[in-house]
Write an enzyme that holds these catalytic residues in place. Structure first.
Site, short mmCIF file in Angstrom:
data_model
loop_
_atom_site.label_atom_id
_atom_site.label_comp_id
_atom_site.label_asym_id
_atom_site.label_seq_id
_atom_site.Cartn_x
_atom_site.Cartn_y
_atom_site.Cartn_z
N GLN A 1 0.81 -1.22 0.00
CA GLN A 1 0.00 0.00 0.00
C GLN A 1 0.84 1.26 0.00
O GLN A 1 0.42 2.28 -0.55
CB GLN A 1 -0.91 0.04 1.24
CG GLN A 1 -2.09 -0.89 1.20
CD GLN A 1 -2.87 -0.82 2.51
OE1 GLN A 1 -2.27 -0.82 3.59
NE2 GLN A 1 -4.18 -0.73 2.41
N HIS B 1 1.54 -9.75 4.59
CA HIS B 1 0.28 -9.02 4.41
C HIS B 1 -0.16 -9.17 2.95
O HIS B 1 -0.04 -8.25 2.15
CB HIS B 1 0.46 -7.54 4.78
CG HIS B 1 -0.84 -6.82 4.99
ND1 HIS B 1 -1.07 -6.03 6.09
CD2 HIS B 1 -1.97 -6.77 4.25
CE1 HIS B 1 -2.30 -5.51 6.01
NE2 HIS B 1 -2.86 -5.95 4.89
N ASN C 1 -1.22 -11.51 8.35
CA ASN C 1 -2.35 -10.58 8.49
C ASN C 1 -3.63 -11.17 7.89
O ASN C 1 -3.62 -11.69 6.78
CB ASN C 1 -2.02 -9.26 7.78
CG ASN C 1 -3.07 -8.21 8.02
OD1 ASN C 1 -3.11 -7.60 9.08
ND2 ASN C 1 -3.95 -7.98 7.05
N TYR D 1 33.03 -8.76 25.33
CA TYR D 1 34.05 -9.61 24.73
C TYR D 1 33.50 -10.68 23.80
O TYR D 1 34.22 -11.23 22.99
CB TYR D 1 34.86 -10.32 25.83
CG TYR D 1 35.84 -9.42 26.54
CD1 TYR D 1 37.04 -9.05 25.93
CD2 TYR D 1 35.58 -8.95 27.82
CE1 TYR D 1 37.94 -8.24 26.59
CE2 TYR D 1 36.47 -8.14 28.48
CZ TYR D 1 37.65 -7.79 27.86
OH TYR D 1 38.55 -6.97 28.51
N GLU E 1 35.75 -1.84 28.32
CA GLU E 1 36.61 -2.93 27.84
C GLU E 1 35.93 -3.60 26.66
O GLU E 1 34.72 -3.76 26.63
CB GLU E 1 36.83 -3.99 28.93
CG GLU E 1 37.52 -3.50 30.19
CD GLU E 1 37.66 -4.62 31.22
OE1 GLU E 1 37.81 -5.80 30.79
OE2 GLU E 1 37.59 -4.33 32.42
#
Length: 385
Positions: free
Chosen positions: A45, A144, A189, A306, A372
């Site tokens: 749309q 949709h 949908n 890390y 760190e």
């Protein structure tokens, strides 16, 4: 066409309803505190750019270009693909708090599966980031009415159970790429309307029907195909939902336990709801005075990063009388990347970006210092550097 007539008939009623609301002078104060005001669209749309930047046709493109009466093609539409910033600003100016939009499956995965289209990925990342910048919640719909035409041609789309595999993989891509910022997901949908319009009456894509139930269809079987399509949509929905709960909702719980355990009280004055639910009475409760003392008691957030971890749900670990922090999280975690003894920490620089985004979007964009980060290397590898 009946569908279009119904849509047009709704407009005067909507206008009357808005007039009535205006005369009664309703305001936000008449709604509960948690009520969210928003708007919604679908990709076909509003996006336009139907054949730009790697997007391939969806069943809506084929349907619209087949010359059905009263159906306009979405080649340009509202041109949100190019004007998303202006659109988001309009939403913010209106005071909207949420925007529900759908992702064009064929823009993100042009073949319906396989490699991601970088331009499509960039567009949705840009749209989501723009919404968040303006304080608007992104609510994402995965499908949709616009299945990639490639999958329709290959095996009949929703009429084949092969779609379950491809929809789940597509959902996985969306969860992985956007889930750090999107908490509200809709899988498919209007399942019933899509099945009836597309496979019984033939008035929406993929325009399948059979006489006398539907007219002007060149293929289809109105007596059986709507039931097959819905059956496969239910299976696809369930598969994507299980995937999300096991791999992504579990990730949110880990973030709550490791990060929210500290930041949630500092920003909001209380522990995350997931912690309160899983830990129960073993988790100390803040008094009202303590909550006010803790809330806002920081100048910056220090991030130490890390590694990244794969997370899988393990709710069976929540056993009475055998509980600690690790069982309360209820997940299984494995290190991403190199897990050898010589390299205890994996080289995942993207994980630093993810944690920074998470802190920004979940906790109101506080000042952040990266205290760190890095990776562990053997002496020989260090010398080679």
């Amino acid at each position: 066409m009946k569908l279009l007539s119904n849509s047009l008939m709704f407009l005067p009623l909507l206008a009357l309803a808005l007039t009535a609301v205006s005369s009664l002078k309703y305001s936000r104060n008449d709604f509960p505190p948690g009520f969210v005001f928003g708007s919604g669209t679908s990709a076909y749309q509003v996006e336009g750019a139907a054949d730009e930047d790697g997007r391939t046709p969806s069943i809506w493109d084929v349907f619209a270009h087949a010359g059905h009466s009263g159906v306009a093609a979405g080649n340009v539409a509202c041109d949100q693909y190019h004007k998303y910033k202006e659109d988001v600003k309009l939403m913010a100016d209106m005071g909207l708090e949420a925007y529900r939009f759908s992702i064009s499956w064929s823009r993100l995965l042009p073949s319906g599966r396989g490699p991601i289209n970088p331009k499509g990925l960039q567009y949705y990342n840009n749209l989501i980031d723009e919404l968040i910048t303006h304080g608007i919640q992104p609510h994402v719909t995965l499908h949709h009415f616009d299945l990639p035409q490639a999958l329709e041609d290959e095996y009949g789309g929703w009429l084949s159970q092969e779609i379950v595999r491809d929809f789940t993989a597509y959902a996985d891509t969306c969860f992985k790429e956007f889930g750090d910022r999107v908490s509200h997901w809709t899988t498919i949908n209007e399942v019933n309307v899509f099945a009836l319009g597309g496979y019984d009456q033939g008035i929406t894509p993929p325009a399948r029907c059979s006489p006398p139930f539907g007219l002007n269809c060149t293929k289809g079987n109105s007596s059986i195909e709507p039931y097959i399509a819905v059956h496969n949509m239910l299976l696809a929905h369930a598969s994507a939902t299980i995937l999300y709960k096991q791999q992504y909702k579990a990730t949110a719980r880990v973030n709550d336990f490791y990060i929210g355990w500290i930041l949630h009280p500092l920003v909001f004055g209380d522990y995350p709801e997931t912690m309160k639910t899983n830990v129960g009475s073993r988790l100390p409760a803040f008094t009202e005075e303590e909550s006010e003392q803790v809330k806002g008691a920081f100048d910056f957030v220090g991030v130490i990063n890390y590694m990244a971890l794969y997370v899988k749900d393990n709710s069976s670990s929540l056993k009475p009388n055998l509980q600690d922090f690790n069982t309360d999280i209820a997940v299984e975690m494995t290190l991403v990347g190199n897990t050898s003894i010589e390299n205890e920490y994996a080289n995942t620089p993207w994980s630093l970006q993810q944690i920074l985004l998470y802190v920004k979007e979940t906790y109101g964009n506080p000042p952040v210092y990266i205290l760190e980060n890095g990776l562990s290397l053997s002496l020989s590898a260090s010398l080679r550097l």
